[in-house]
Design a protein around this motif. Structure first.
Motif, PDB file in Angstrom:
ATOM      1  N   HIS A  18      -1.888  -3.997  -0.873  1.00 53.42           N
ATOM      2  CA  HIS A  18      -1.951  -4.942   0.246  1.00 53.42           C
ATOM      3  C   HIS A  18      -1.255  -4.349   1.457  1.00 53.42           C
ATOM      4  O   HIS A  18      -0.421  -3.437   1.350  1.00 53.42           O
ATOM      5  N   ASP A  62     -11.318  -2.269  -5.216  1.00 52.11           N
ATOM      6  CA  ASP A  62     -10.816  -3.274  -4.276  1.00 52.11           C
ATOM      7  C   ASP A  62     -11.053  -4.673  -4.843  1.00 52.11           C
ATOM      8  O   ASP A  62     -11.629  -4.828  -5.922  1.00 52.11           O
ATOM      9  N   ASN A  63     -10.620  -5.656  -4.087  1.00 49.25           N
ATOM     10  CA  ASN A  63     -10.647  -7.014  -4.614  1.00 49.25           C
ATOM     11  C   ASN A  63     -12.053  -7.595  -4.755  1.00 49.25           C
ATOM     12  O   ASN A  63     -12.241  -8.627  -5.392  1.00 49.25           O
ATOM     13  N   ILE A  84      -5.633 -11.764  -0.247  1.00 51.97           N
ATOM     14  CA  ILE A  84      -6.192 -11.176  -1.470  1.00 51.97           C
ATOM     15  C   ILE A  84      -6.071 -12.167  -2.621  1.00 51.97           C
ATOM     16  O   ILE A  84      -7.023 -12.378  -3.386  1.00 51.97           O
ATOM     17  N   LEU A 113      -3.976  -3.583  -7.111  1.00 49.89           N
ATOM     18  CA  LEU A 113      -4.592  -3.582  -5.790  1.00 49.89           C
ATOM     19  C   LEU A 113      -3.525  -3.393  -4.715  1.00 49.89           C
ATOM     20  O   LEU A 113      -2.429  -3.956  -4.827  1.00 49.89           O
ATOM     21  N   ARG A 118       0.826  -1.217   0.000  1.00 53.24           N
ATOM     22  CA  ARG A 118       0.000   0.000   0.000  1.00 53.24           C
ATOM     23  C   ARG A 118       0.857   1.263   0.000  1.00 53.24           C
ATOM     24  O   ARG A 118       0.535   2.248  -0.673  1.00 53.24           O
TER      25      ARG A 118
END
Length: 488
Positions: A403, A383-384, A412, A401, A303
């Motif tokens: 993490h 998002d996932n 994920i 994405l 992230r």
């Protein structure tokens, strides 16, 4: 390209090259939208004849028991196809839209060479195993296990990597002693039809052992799943169609091998070389316009490095624009059809409604009015749980994405109905091993490692399929086990 190879508009049934009872159907070049020729259009009656021929060949010839002869025939087929390699290359570019550089590997030359691996396996495999003596119920017995061919195989294949998938079924099935009815996708019939022609004219493969049935009608292939004369059905395609194949096969309780969809994760750990990882992820999803079930289509990055990863991946993807697949520098060719192009573009529009940001691409490339091209597209901001992160798009589209650490990255990756492939980039061996062990998937690439090879089993977990293709495990999908006991 205007190419029409000799014999490409014929079926192979019972050792004879015959026209389709339904006439012919057009083949469209996905890069130009031009009709480049016609393929034989089989009917259900033609498929019935092919199944009958395969059944007769299995039941009445020594094919299933003569291991050395099968190995010889497979090597003949390999050598004969290598003699037609440039013709096959031209066909593959014309009807698949495959970039020419891939035809030196998994789109053509690799799968043909792999026939030699299965020929060797037919000769070296341990067909009988001595279990020694035992005394069940006090009676002394000698026991052995025999491995025998499973019978008639119905092979149903898709259009994205036709040679690789055709030969991943034909090779081990024939090596195991089975007979085969191959039903290729309507979009890429020539790749299979030319193999049928070469097999009929340039090898000693007995009549009925290999049958090739091209058709524009998907119901022709569906007959393989339901016909009780077929012992094994081997299907590669979408998960939705795989469910239908499995349901139809259940009526006769035939063995069912399924290689289905994927939504694989490319995990980047916080100690990885971010630029190299993002570049590799971009290249992988753009290759062959993203038309590969095992391609990693979710890029999962730390992230705290999310914005940097977006910029690096965006720049890499923007530099890989679609082009003529016949050009050596092309990585991203067209998708297979107008229907597929519109499907991919529909997912990109869906991403916008889900709050996604189109970082690059997002439409048809400028200046290409002809051809089924889609720009390489990077989607951020979702998002996932979004549909574009959960569903297989099958185009040059990558979802990025964030993490929050290794455990979150694994979670994920596993938050998917699929489990076909995956990748991880990092430097700490223990952390890499934790990710490899934690992700529930059939293959994992570490720091760019390549798992694809004839001796490596390929297949998935969960709704990515049942069974394995390639390697000894893939070969054994086409065998039965018989236990034999004799009083000692």
């Amino acid at each position: 390209m205007g190419l029409k190879p000799e014999g490409s508009s014929e079926l192979l049934i019972g050792g004879k090259l015959v026209p389709g009872s339904g006439g012919t159907f057009d083949i469209v070049n996905p890069a130009t939208e031009e009709i480049v020729g016609q393929a034989a259009d089989a009917t259900v009656a033609d498929m019935d004849d092919a199944i009958a021929a395969a059944r007769t060949a299995f039941d009445t010839t020594s094919w299933s028991r003569d291991h050395a002869f099968r190995a010889t025939c497979l090597r003949q087929l390999r050598d004969a196809l290598q003699g037609h390699i440039e013709e096959l290359r031209e066909v593959t570019i014309a009807e698949v839209g495959a970039p020419v550089f891939l035809t030196s590997g998994p789109q053509l030359e690799g799968p043909i060479a792999d026939l030699g691996y299965f020929a060797d396996l037919a000769e070296s495999y341990e067909w009988e195993t001595d279990l020694g003596e035992a005394k069940p119920m006090g009676i002394k017995n000698s026991r052995r296990l025999q491995r025998e061919a499973a019978g008639v195989v119905g092979a149903i294949t898709p259009w994205n990597f036709p040679h690789q998938i055709n030969f991943a079924k034909i090779g081990p099935a024939l090596a195991a002693g089975c007979t085969v009815v191959l039903k290729p996708a309507p979009d890429t019939p020539w790749c299979a039809a030319l193999v049928g022609k070469v097999a009929a004219e340039e090898t000693d493969i007995p009549d009925g052992v290999l049958n090739v049935v091209t058709s524009s009608d998907h119901q022709v292939g569906a007959a393989l799943s339901s016909d009780p004369r077929v012992d094994v059905v081997s299907f590669t395609g979408s998960t939705a169609t795989g469910r239908k194949v499995m349901a139809a096969a259940a009526e006769s309780l035939k063995r069912c091998f399924l290689e289905l969809g994927g939504k694989s994760a490319f995990i980047v750990l916080d100690d990885a070389d971010l630029a190299s990882a993002c570049s590799m992820a971009a290249f992988g999803v753009v290759t062959h316009a993203g038309q590969g079930c095992a391609m990693t289509t979710r890029l999962v990055v730390p992230r705290e490095k999310y914005d940097e990863a977006i910029a690096l991946t965006r720049d890499s993807m923007a530099g890989l624009q679609p082009g003529d697949p016949a050009n050596k520098g092309t990585v991203c060719g067209p998708v297979i059809s107008a229907v597929q192009r519109d499907r991919v573009l529909g997912y990109i529009e869906l991403a916008k409604t889900e709050g996604g940001v189109i970082e690059t691409g997002g439409g048809r490339p400028a200046g290409r009015d002809k051809g089924f091209f889609v720009e390489p597209t990077l989607i951020s901001g979702v998002d996932n749980s979004s549909r574009v992160a959960q569903e297989e798009i099958f185009g040059p589209v990558l979802v990025i994405l964030p993490h929050d650490g290794d455990d979150d990255a694994i979670a994920i990756a596993n938050d998917s109905i699929y489990g076909l492939s995956g990748a991880v980039w990092g430097t700490d061996p223990d952390r890499i091993r934790k990710v490899v062990d934690g992700v529930r998937t059939g293959t994992m690439a570490v720091n760019g490692g390549i798992w694809y090879a004839a001796d490596v089993p390929f297949g998935g977990y969960k709704q990515s399929g049942i069974g394995r293709e390639m390697g000894v495990a893939g070969f054994e999908e086409y065998l039965e086990t018989k236990a034999v006991a004799t009083p000692a």
